[in-house]
Design an enzyme around this catalytic site. Structure first.
Site, PDB file in Angstrom:
ATOM      1  NE  ARG A 191      37.309  35.897  38.850  1.00 56.15           N
ATOM      2  CZ  ARG A 191      36.110  35.697  38.334  1.00 56.15           C
ATOM      3  NH1 ARG A 191      35.687  34.464  38.123  1.00 56.15           N
ATOM      4  NH2 ARG A 191      35.328  36.707  38.025  1.00 56.15           N
ATOM      5  CE  LYS A 192      43.873  31.214  40.779  1.00 64.61           C
ATOM      6  NZ  LYS A 192      43.474  32.622  40.628  1.00 64.61           N
ATOM      7  CG  LEU A 193      38.764  24.339  43.217  1.00 61.91           C
ATOM      8  CD1 LEU A 193      38.972  25.101  41.921  1.00 61.91           C
ATOM      9  CD2 LEU A 193      38.979  22.852  43.005  1.00 61.91           C
TER      10      LEU A 193
END
Length: 375
Positions: A191-193
């Site tokens: 879910r992180k960039l």
């Protein structure tokens, strides 16, 4: 067309974003061909060098999760049974669990009235001779100013550890999040960039901390002179990170444009505005965070939830750490955190949202703040 998207409470606006395929397959194939899949593969060192260069840190240490990053840094800083670690009340559970893993006591502190920074007055009250570290949390990719709380901590000689799990590319007072304290801890979860599936990394300019953390996360290099854990990042995941890191700035730019589309459509003087930003602060727009008054929040929450834009308090049951049952023994009143959590709305702005989706989101927000939904 936007209405045809049909976002509702049972079919919410997607908040998960997967970057489009690049040359990750070729990178993984190269790792497989090289025959080294462990954390000792050369690609891991290449990834660490690229991370350090991108964020302007002297050292980067790749690990297998953001939780491992926090645990390792806190351990090296001396977190043990009988010691204490300051943690903001806004912290999600993954920020607090590593404190428990070290055996230290979490001391839950309130945030400042106007944002995510630690409240210097509450912080000063809760510092003791047993405090070994304090965690700063740029939640949702929004800056958490370290001043004046940092002045209180510096005066007491307490190091600041940034949990920058959601803050890749966020800038605080013009500097990258994760580089303002003694160490910055990042996650590279899906879910992180910067997604590698699972994974994380540590940034630091402190040579001694870097050496000790690197040793600890690599089983003490099996010298038999010190204890260590196996927190190494596997080579295929490092290869993915190395290929996706150059995309980070482009992704942030797209997220910023999408956020501005929504912000420009907010009614002037209406009940919603962006979470306050200080000069020199720039979020990475992990999500767009809007804020209302306490009086307006319940009606806006209900209206947004019906349109598939439920805030984290509903979508993820997000609540203050001091409100969690397992942390009740360490809880104390944190009124600023309660207000912040109860008046913020997290809006997806990732690059996977097309123009139609952005129109749908904008229309839902405009409807939620109409006169019909105001208390």
């Amino acid at each position: 067309m936007a209405a045809e998207l049909g976002f509702t409470g049972s079919c919410p606006v997607p908040d998960r974003y997967a970057p489009p395929p690049g040359d990750e397959s070729a990178a993984i194939a190269a790792v497989l061909a090289g025959g080294m899949l462990s954390g000792g593969a050369p690609v891991v060192a290449d990834y660490e060098a690229a991370l350090a260069a991108r964020f302007g840190a002297a050292h980067a240490i790749a690990v297998n999760s953001g939780s491992s990053a926090l645990h390792a840094v806190l351990h090296v800083l001396g977190a043990r049974p009988g010691t204490e670690v300051i943690v903001p009340a806004t912290a999600p559970l993954p920020t607090a669990f590593p404190i428990l893993t070290t055996g230290a006591t979490p001391v839950i502190a309130d945030v400042a009235e106007d944002g995510l920074a630690l409240d210097p007055e509450d912080l000063a009250r809760k510092l003791t001779s047993r405090t070994v570290a304090a965690i700063s949390l740029p939640l949702w990719g929004y800056p958490a100013a370290v001043t004046p709380a940092a002045q209180v901590l510096a005066g007491a000689g307490i190091p600041v550890v940034e949990d920058a799990a959601q803050a890749h590319g966020t800038r605080i007072s013009g500097r990258p999040a994760g580089t303002l304290g003694i160490a910055g801890c990042f996650s590279t979860h899906d879910r992180k960039l910067l997604p590698t599936g699972e994974g994380g990394f540590i940034l630091t300019d402190d040579d001694i901390l870097a050496e000790k953390t690197e040793n600890y996360t690599r089983l003490g290099h099996l010298t038999g002179r010190q204890h260590g854990v196996n927190y190494k990042l596997a080579a295929p995941l490092a290869a993915i990170g190395l290929r996706r890191l150059p995309q980070l700035d482009t992704q942030i730019a797209t997220r910023t444009r999408n956020a501005r589309v929504i912000l420009s459509a907010l009614p002037p003087g209406g009940p919603l505005a962006e979470l306050a930003l200080a000069d020199g602060d720039t979020p990475n727009y992990y999500c767009l965070v809007l804020r209302s008054s306490l009086a307006a929040s319940p009606a806006i929450t209900a209206a947004l939830a019906r349109r598939g834009l439920a805030p984290d308090t509903l979508r993820w049951n997000y609540q203050g750490l001091h409100r969690r049952l397992m942390f009740a023994r360490w809880a104390s009143p944190c009124p600023h955190a309660d207000t912040l959590i109860g008046t913020t709305f997290q809006i997806p702005v990732h690059p996977g949202l097309d123009a139609a989706a952005l129109r749908c989101i904008t229309q839902a927000i405009q409807a939620a703040v109409s006169k019909e939904t105001r208390p």
